[in-house]
Design a protein around this motif. Structure first.
Motif, mmCIF file in Angstrom:
data_model
loop_
_atom_site.group_PDB
_atom_site.id
_atom_site.type_symbol
_atom_site.label_atom_id
_atom_site.label_comp_id
_atom_site.label_asym_id
_atom_site.label_seq_id
_atom_site.Cartn_x
_atom_site.Cartn_y
_atom_site.Cartn_z
ATOM 1 N N ASP A 54 6.734 -5.447 2.025
ATOM 2 C CA ASP A 54 6.776 -5.924 0.646
ATOM 3 C C ASP A 54 5.700 -6.959 0.331
ATOM 4 O OD1 ASP A 54 7.871 -7.830 2.305
ATOM 5 O OD2 ASP A 54 9.461 -8.427 0.901
ATOM 6 N N ARG A 59 1.419 -3.720 -0.329
ATOM 7 C CA ARG A 59 1.569 -2.981 -1.589
ATOM 8 C C ARG A 59 0.210 -2.519 -2.107
ATOM 9 N NH1 ARG A 59 4.281 -6.519 -5.723
ATOM 10 N NH2 ARG A 59 4.382 -4.557 -6.900
ATOM 11 N N TYR A 60 -0.805 -3.357 -1.972
ATOM 12 C CA TYR A 60 -2.145 -2.957 -2.397
ATOM 13 C C TYR A 60 -2.677 -1.835 -1.506
ATOM 14 C CZ TYR A 60 -7.128 -3.266 -3.490
ATOM 15 O OH TYR A 60 -8.420 -2.972 -3.857
ATOM 16 N N ARG A 62 -1.009 0.452 -0.167
ATOM 17 C CA ARG A 62 -0.333 1.704 -0.543
ATOM 18 C C ARG A 62 -0.663 2.129 -1.974
ATOM 19 N NH1 ARG A 62 4.183 -1.039 1.896
ATOM 20 N NH2 ARG A 62 4.993 -1.429 -0.211
ATOM 21 N N ASP A 63 -1.625 1.430 -2.605
ATOM 22 C CA ASP A 63 -2.035 1.732 -3.987
ATOM 23 C C ASP A 63 -0.921 1.494 -4.997
ATOM 24 O OD1 ASP A 63 -4.655 2.486 -3.283
ATOM 25 O OD2 ASP A 63 -3.985 4.500 -2.772
ATOM 26 N N GLU A 64 -0.018 0.565 -4.663
ATOM 27 C CA GLU A 64 1.028 0.203 -5.616
ATOM 28 C C GLU A 64 0.568 -0.886 -6.575
ATOM 29 O OE1 GLU A 64 4.642 1.146 -2.426
ATOM 30 O OE2 GLU A 64 4.474 -0.843 -3.350
#
Length: 247
Positions: A54, A59-60, A62-64
Motif C-alpha cells: 500500500d 502503487r505507482y 503498479r500504475d495505480e
C-alpha cells in the motif's frame, strides 16, 4: 543523548553530544527532535518501501497513480534516480525487468539527510546519525570506520569527518543485491566502495551507482563534485582520492 531504533529494515542510531544546561528545556528539546527523526523515518518506510503493497512507491509501480498524483517527495526521489540512470549510462536503474520499482538506493540517504536537517533545525550542533552503517555527522571531528569487505571484525580505514556524510556499498551484508542495469546481472569488479560527501543524499546514491558501474565506478564517483572515495576492487587493490579525510 543516545537512541537506537530498528526502522526501514536496519538499525538507526542517534547520538547527540551537545553540551548545555540540562536543568532547562535543553534535553527535552533534543528528545523531541529525536522523536521527530524517528517518526519521519517511519513515515518514509510506510510511503516509499517497495515491500509494502500500500506504499506510494508500490502503487505507482503498479500504475495505480499517475505522475501528476505523486507527492513532491517521491517526484524528487524519482528525478534523482533518473539523473543517476542517465549519468551511469543505465548501470543504475530502479526499473529492472522482472522486478518491482525500487528507489531504495536513493530513498535511504535522502531520508536520513532530511532527518539530520531536523536535528540541525532543533539546534543540535554535534551529532552522529548512523543508518545501517551509512553516517551523517555534524560538529566533529567524528571517527568513522570503513568495514573490511571480507573480515567483519576489522576495519580497513578510519576517516575523520567534521560535517558531512559517509556511505559504503558492497556485497558483504546482503549478497548480490546491487545489479548492473545494463546487464541485469550482479555488479562485478568491486568488493566495496565508500563515498564521503557533504550530504548523505549525495554519498549514498553515488556509492550505489558507482558500485553498479563496477570497475568504472571509482573514477566516476571521484569525478562528482564534493566526493572523495575509498574503494577495494576484486583484485584487492585499494583506490582512493587524495582528499580522503583519513584519521
Amino acid at each position: 543523548m543516545r537512541r537506537v531504533e530498528h526502522v526501514m529494515g536496519f538499525p538507526v542510531s542517534l547520538r547527540i553530544d551537545d553540551e548545555g544546561d540540562f536543568e532547562t528545556d535543553f534535553e527535552s528539546d533534543f528528545e523531541a527532535a529525536a522523536d521527530a527523526v524517528f517518526a519521519w523515518l517511519r513515515e518514509v518506510d510506510a510511503r516509499f518501501s517497495p515491500f509494502k503493497p500500500d506504499s506510494e512507491v508500490s502503487r505507482y509501480g503498479r500504475d495505480e497513480l499517475a505522475e501528476g498524483e505523486l507527492s513532491a517527495d517521491l517526484t524528487e526521489v524519482l528525478g534523482r534516480c533518473a539523473d543517476l540512470r542517465s549519468a551511469t549510462g543505465g548501470a543504475f536503474d530502479i526499473r529492472l525487468p522482472g522486478r518491482d520499482l525500487d528507489p531504495c538506493a536513493v530513498v535511504k540517504g535522502w531520508s536520513v539527510q532530511r532527518a539530520a536537517e531536523l536535528l540541525t533545525a532543533a539546534g543540535a550542533r554535534r551529532f552522529c546519525l548512523n543508518a545501517g552503517g551509512d553516517v551523517v555527522v555534524s560538529g566533529g571531528p567524528w571517527r568513522v570506520g570503513i568495514r573490511h569487505p571480507e573480515q567483519a571484525d576489522r576495519v580497513c580505514a578510519v576517516l575523520a569527518v567534521t560535517d558531512g556524510a559517509v556511505a559504503t556499498s558492497g556485497q558483504y551484508e546482503r549478497g548480490d543485491h546491487i545489479l548492473d542495469g545494463r546487464t541485469g546481472r550482479p555488479a562485478t569488479g568491486l568488493l566495496s566502495l565508500t563515498v564521503v560527501a557533504p550530504t548523505l543524499t549525495e554519498a549514498d546514491e553515488t556509492a550505489t551507482a558507482a558500485f553498479a558501474l563496477g570497475a568504472e565506478g571509482p573514477a566516476w564517483a571521484a569525478a562528482r563534485t564534493g566526493c572523495e572515495i575509498f574503494a577495494i576492487d576484486t583484485a584487492h587493490r585499494v583506490l582512493r582520492t587524495p582528499g580522503l579525510p583519513v584519521a
